[in-house]
Design a protein around this motif. Structure first.
Motif, PDB file in Angstrom:
ATOM      1  N   ALA A 205      -2.122 -12.845  10.536  1.00 37.74           N
ATOM      2  CA  ALA A 205      -0.836 -12.269  10.135  1.00 37.74           C
ATOM      3  C   ALA A 205       0.070 -13.313   9.508  1.00 37.74           C
ATOM      4  CB  ALA A 205      -0.158 -11.632  11.351  1.00 37.74           C
ATOM      5  N   TYR A 206      -0.060 -14.560   9.924  1.00 35.19           N
ATOM      6  CA  TYR A 206       0.752 -15.636   9.356  1.00 35.19           C
ATOM      7  C   TYR A 206       0.155 -16.190   8.070  1.00 35.19           C
ATOM      8  CZ  TYR A 206       3.846 -16.053  13.394  1.00 35.19           C
ATOM      9  OH  TYR A 206       4.785 -15.812  14.368  1.00 35.19           O
ATOM     10  N   ASP A 207      -1.162 -16.062   7.924  1.00 41.20           N
ATOM     11  CA  ASP A 207      -1.840 -16.716   6.801  1.00 41.20           C
ATOM     12  C   ASP A 207      -2.012 -15.818   5.593  1.00 41.20           C
ATOM     13  OD1 ASP A 207      -2.052 -18.901   8.411  1.00 41.20           O
ATOM     14  OD2 ASP A 207      -4.157 -18.575   8.957  1.00 41.20           O
ATOM     15  N   GLU A 208      -2.223 -14.517   5.812  1.00 43.39           N
ATOM     16  CA  GLU A 208      -2.635 -13.626   4.728  1.00 43.39           C
ATOM     17  C   GLU A 208      -1.442 -12.858   4.162  1.00 43.39           C
ATOM     18  OE1 GLU A 208      -5.496 -13.712   3.507  1.00 43.39           O
ATOM     19  OE2 GLU A 208      -6.754 -14.606   5.064  1.00 43.39           O
ATOM     20  N   PRO A 209      -1.164 -13.001   2.860  1.00 46.85           N
ATOM     21  CA  PRO A 209      -0.072 -12.214   2.260  1.00 46.85           C
ATOM     22  C   PRO A 209      -0.371 -10.719   2.232  1.00 46.85           C
ATOM     23  CG  PRO A 209      -0.694 -14.085   0.874  1.00 46.85           C
ATOM     24  CD  PRO A 209      -1.752 -13.948   1.920  1.00 46.85           C
ATOM     25  N   ASP A 210      -1.647 -10.366   2.151  1.00 47.84           N
ATOM     26  CA  ASP A 210      -2.067  -8.967   2.025  1.00 47.84           C
ATOM     27  C   ASP A 210      -2.466  -8.437   3.403  1.00 47.84           C
ATOM     28  OD1 ASP A 210      -3.059  -6.519   1.373  1.00 47.84           O
ATOM     29  OD2 ASP A 210      -4.463  -7.227  -0.147  1.00 47.84           O
ATOM     30  N   LEU A 211      -1.905  -7.305   3.791  1.00 44.79           N
ATOM     31  CA  LEU A 211      -2.226  -6.734   5.100  1.00 44.79           C
ATOM     32  C   LEU A 211      -3.692  -6.323   5.181  1.00 44.79           C
ATOM     33  CD1 LEU A 211      -0.690  -6.115   7.741  1.00 44.79           C
ATOM     34  CD2 LEU A 211      -0.439  -3.758   6.947  1.00 44.79           C
ATOM     35  N   LEU A 212      -4.280  -5.881   4.068  1.00 48.70           N
ATOM     36  CA  LEU A 212      -5.707  -5.556   4.074  1.00 48.70           C
ATOM     37  C   LEU A 212      -6.562  -6.769   4.382  1.00 48.70           C
ATOM     38  CD1 LEU A 212      -5.939  -3.117   1.026  1.00 48.70           C
ATOM     39  CD2 LEU A 212      -6.517  -2.572   3.404  1.00 48.70           C
ATOM     40  N   PRO A 266       4.059  12.892  12.475  1.00 53.10           N
ATOM     41  CA  PRO A 266       2.875  12.028  12.583  1.00 53.10           C
ATOM     42  C   PRO A 266       2.491  11.471  11.210  1.00 53.10           C
ATOM     43  CG  PRO A 266       2.241  14.332  12.710  1.00 53.10           C
ATOM     44  CD  PRO A 266       3.738  14.316  12.677  1.00 53.10           C
ATOM     45  N   LEU A 267       2.152  10.180  11.171  1.00 52.80           N
ATOM     46  CA  LEU A 267       1.747   9.542   9.918  1.00 52.80           C
ATOM     47  C   LEU A 267       0.222   9.574   9.820  1.00 52.80           C
ATOM     48  CD1 LEU A 267       4.183   6.468   9.876  1.00 52.80           C
ATOM     49  CD2 LEU A 267       4.494   8.750   8.865  1.00 52.80           C
ATOM     50  N   ASP A 268      -0.299  10.741   9.477  1.00 50.23           N
ATOM     51  CA  ASP A 268      -1.748  10.887   9.357  1.00 50.23           C
ATOM     52  C   ASP A 268      -2.256  10.069   8.170  1.00 50.23           C
ATOM     53  OD1 ASP A 268      -2.200  12.822  11.472  1.00 50.23           O
ATOM     54  OD2 ASP A 268      -1.082  14.213  10.211  1.00 50.23           O
ATOM     55  N   PRO A 269      -3.415   9.423   8.314  1.00 44.20           N
ATOM     56  CA  PRO A 269      -3.938   8.619   7.204  1.00 44.20           C
ATOM     57  C   PRO A 269      -4.352   9.494   6.028  1.00 44.20           C
ATOM     58  CG  PRO A 269      -5.545   8.748   8.988  1.00 44.20           C
ATOM     59  CD  PRO A 269      -4.281   9.363   9.504  1.00 44.20           C
ATOM     60  N   ALA A 270      -4.074   9.003   4.819  1.00 47.06           N
ATOM     61  CA  ALA A 270      -4.472   9.743   3.622  1.00 47.06           C
ATOM     62  C   ALA A 270      -5.984   9.800   3.498  1.00 47.06           C
ATOM     63  CB  ALA A 270      -3.864   9.094   2.388  1.00 47.06           C
ATOM     64  N   ARG A 271      -6.652   8.723   3.901  1.00 50.50           N
ATOM     65  CA  ARG A 271      -8.116   8.691   3.870  1.00 50.50           C
ATOM     66  C   ARG A 271      -8.610   8.108   5.189  1.00 50.50           C
ATOM     67  NH1 ARG A 271     -11.807   4.817   2.003  1.00 50.50           N
ATOM     68  NH2 ARG A 271     -10.168   3.582   1.025  1.00 50.50           N
ATOM     69  N   GLU A 284     -17.422   1.981   4.518  1.00 51.64           N
ATOM     70  CA  GLU A 284     -16.106   2.346   4.005  1.00 51.64           C
ATOM     71  C   GLU A 284     -15.106   1.229   4.268  1.00 51.64           C
ATOM     72  OE1 GLU A 284     -14.583   6.153   5.059  1.00 51.64           O
ATOM     73  OE2 GLU A 284     -16.583   7.030   5.291  1.00 51.64           O
ATOM     74  N   ALA A 285     -14.326   0.916   3.263  1.00 50.07           N
ATOM     75  CA  ALA A 285     -13.278  -0.083   3.401  1.00 50.07           C
ATOM     76  C   ALA A 285     -11.991   0.593   3.865  1.00 50.07           C
ATOM     77  CB  ALA A 285     -13.047  -0.799   2.073  1.00 50.07           C
ATOM     78  N   PRO A 286     -11.141  -0.108   4.618  1.00 50.51           N
ATOM     79  CA  PRO A 286      -9.882   0.493   5.058  1.00 50.51           C
ATOM     80  C   PRO A 286      -8.942   0.739   3.887  1.00 50.51           C
ATOM     81  CG  PRO A 286      -9.952  -1.835   5.606  1.00 50.51           C
ATOM     82  CD  PRO A 286     -11.312  -1.483   5.125  1.00 50.51           C
ATOM     83  N   SER A 287      -8.073   1.714   4.047  1.00 55.43           N
ATOM     84  CA  SER A 287      -7.109   2.044   2.998  1.00 55.43           C
ATOM     85  C   SER A 287      -5.702   1.718   3.477  1.00 55.43           C
ATOM     86  CB  SER A 287      -7.201   3.525   2.627  1.00 55.43           C
ATOM     87  OG  SER A 287      -6.910   4.340   3.751  1.00 55.43           O
ATOM     88  N   LEU A 288      -4.868   1.298   2.553  1.00 56.71           N
ATOM     89  CA  LEU A 288      -3.493   0.921   2.849  1.00 56.71           C
ATOM     90  C   LEU A 288      -2.548   2.030   2.397  1.00 56.71           C
ATOM     91  CD1 LEU A 288      -1.431  -1.341   3.706  1.00 56.71           C
ATOM     92  CD2 LEU A 288      -1.393  -1.973   1.291  1.00 56.71           C
ATOM     93  N   GLN A 289      -1.721   2.511   3.316  1.00 58.86           N
ATOM     94  CA  GLN A 289      -0.676   3.472   2.982  1.00 58.86           C
ATOM     95  C   GLN A 289       0.660   2.749   2.915  1.00 58.86           C
ATOM     96  OE1 GLN A 289      -1.733   6.415   6.258  1.00 58.86           O
ATOM     97  NE2 GLN A 289      -0.996   7.817   4.681  1.00 58.86           N
TER      98      GLN A 289
END
Length: 388
Positions: A205-212, A266-271, A284-289
């Protein structure tokens, strides 16, 4: 920190009736000896009641120290002798009663010593468990970045105080980031997996700019360390800039968004995305909302130990309705009310680990909000492409 130790700040306070009972129990063996002696004196029944005096030291083994057991046994032996002489009990019969009282007293003293030794060992284990819990599930401060936060955590194994549910909330150079997850299984293996996930998350969390990329690092670590049937469901979220919420849902229950109007959504995932540790099987790769998150709104992340808690009629706990009933401007107060209602729903004891993490973005004062809006507009203008 607002945190349950059911982690009872609260999966662990002693209720008043039990404290009162605990104060009475050490005196109960003396009362039993006194009652038996009184019955013998009044009834004059001799040998009929005298053997019951051994019940005093036997019960004392469960409540008193060895010295207390010996004192109760000495009193029982003295009374049996006195009452036997008064009732003209034959010497052989009186000797048998005294032998029984002495034998029970010695056995009870030994039992008491072993019980106290086990209690000391249990106290040491619980102390280590609490230290492990604080290292694994670090306290969440009331304020993290722009948010007010609160946590409630209850382990199903109440004596262990830690389980397979996990959470973390950290302020990073890329905004506030958080994770709530649930490890498949229970016990020490689940705790080890939770420690692994939290360790990688806090570092990434401290190192990666991208949450994915944060989720990717957790996934790679789990792929190296988990068995083929193990996995972790989780929601990883971030607040990179004002008004924007990033959510990655890996097979977990959807977070609940509380709008300023009080509506719970509820924040249901789009995918749908598979749980952490199963990407190699699913491919499958995770998706970012990216979702709007306005000032005054709240976000609740939780584990299935909350939503799958059942009452005596096997009805699930309605979390969204409960949140709508108890929502307030203080996350700690909201979660305390939710947690108390959840325990009442299940009859006082959860049968699965349960974690609740609630964030609230307080509204900014009007002058500060106006300045922030001007800053955002300037930033957007600077970032806009210039026409040739």
């Amino acid at each position: 920190m607002s945190q349950a130790r059911d982690h009872g700040d609260d999966h662990w306070t002693t209720r008043r009736p039990f404290r009162s009972l605990k104060n009475v129990l050490p005196v109960l063996p003396l009362l039993i000896v006194a009652v038996v002696a009184l019955v013998d004196i009044v009834g004059g029944a001799g040998m009929i009641w005298l053997p019951l005096l051994a019940a005093g030291p036997a019960l004392a083994a469960t409540t008193n120290r060895p010295r207390g057991v010996l004192c109760v046994g000495l009193l029982a032996a003295a009374l049996s002798t006195a009452l036997g002489v008064q009732d003209a009990v034959r010497g052989r019969e009186l000797l048998a009663v005294l032998s029984a009282v002495v034998a029970v007293t010695l056995a009870s003293a030994l039992t008491s010593a072993l019980r106290r030794r086990r209690e000391r060992v249990l106290a040491d284990v619980r102390s280590v468990a609490e230290a492990a819990q604080h290292a694994l599930l670090k306290p969440v401060p009331e304020t993290v970045g722009p948010f007010r936060a609160a946590v409630r955590y209850s382990a199903a194994a109440a004596e262990a105080r830690i389980g397979g549910d996990l959470y973390a909330l950290v302020a990073t150079p890329y905004g506030v980031r958080m994770i709530v997850g649930d490890v498949r299984g229970k016990g020490l293996p689940a705790v080890g997996t939770a420690a692994l996930v939290l360790g990688v998350f806090r570092e990434a969390a401290y190192d990666e700019p991208d949450l994915l990329a944060v989720v990717g690092r957790i996934e790679r670590s789990l792929a190296r360390n988990l068995g083929g049937d193990d996995f972790v469901t989780a929601v990883v979220a971030g607040y990179p800039r004002p008004g924007h919420l990033e959510v990655i849902n890996c097979g977990h229950a959807p977070p609940l968004l509380v709008r300023e109007s009080g509506d719970v959504v509820p924040l249901d995932p789009a995918r749908p995305t598979p749980p952490l540790g199963l990407r190699a099987l699913s491919g499958e790769a995770p998706s970012l909302q990216v979702l709007p998150f306005a000032d005054g709104e709240q976000l609740l992340l939780y584990t299935d130990g909350v939503t799958e808690a059942r009452d005596q009629d096997r009805e699930f706990y309605p979390l969204a309705e409960g949140l709508a009933r108890h929502v307030s401007e203080e996350p700690a107060r909201t979660l305390t009310a939710l947690h108390d209602e959840l325990l009442a729903h299940v009859g006082g004891r959860l049968h699965d680990d349960a974690a609740l993490l609630l964030l609230r973005k307080p509204p900014l004062p009007e002058p500060v909000a106006a300045a922030a809006a001007d800053t955002d507009a300037d930033t957007d203008a600077d970032a806009a492409p210039v026409a040739p």
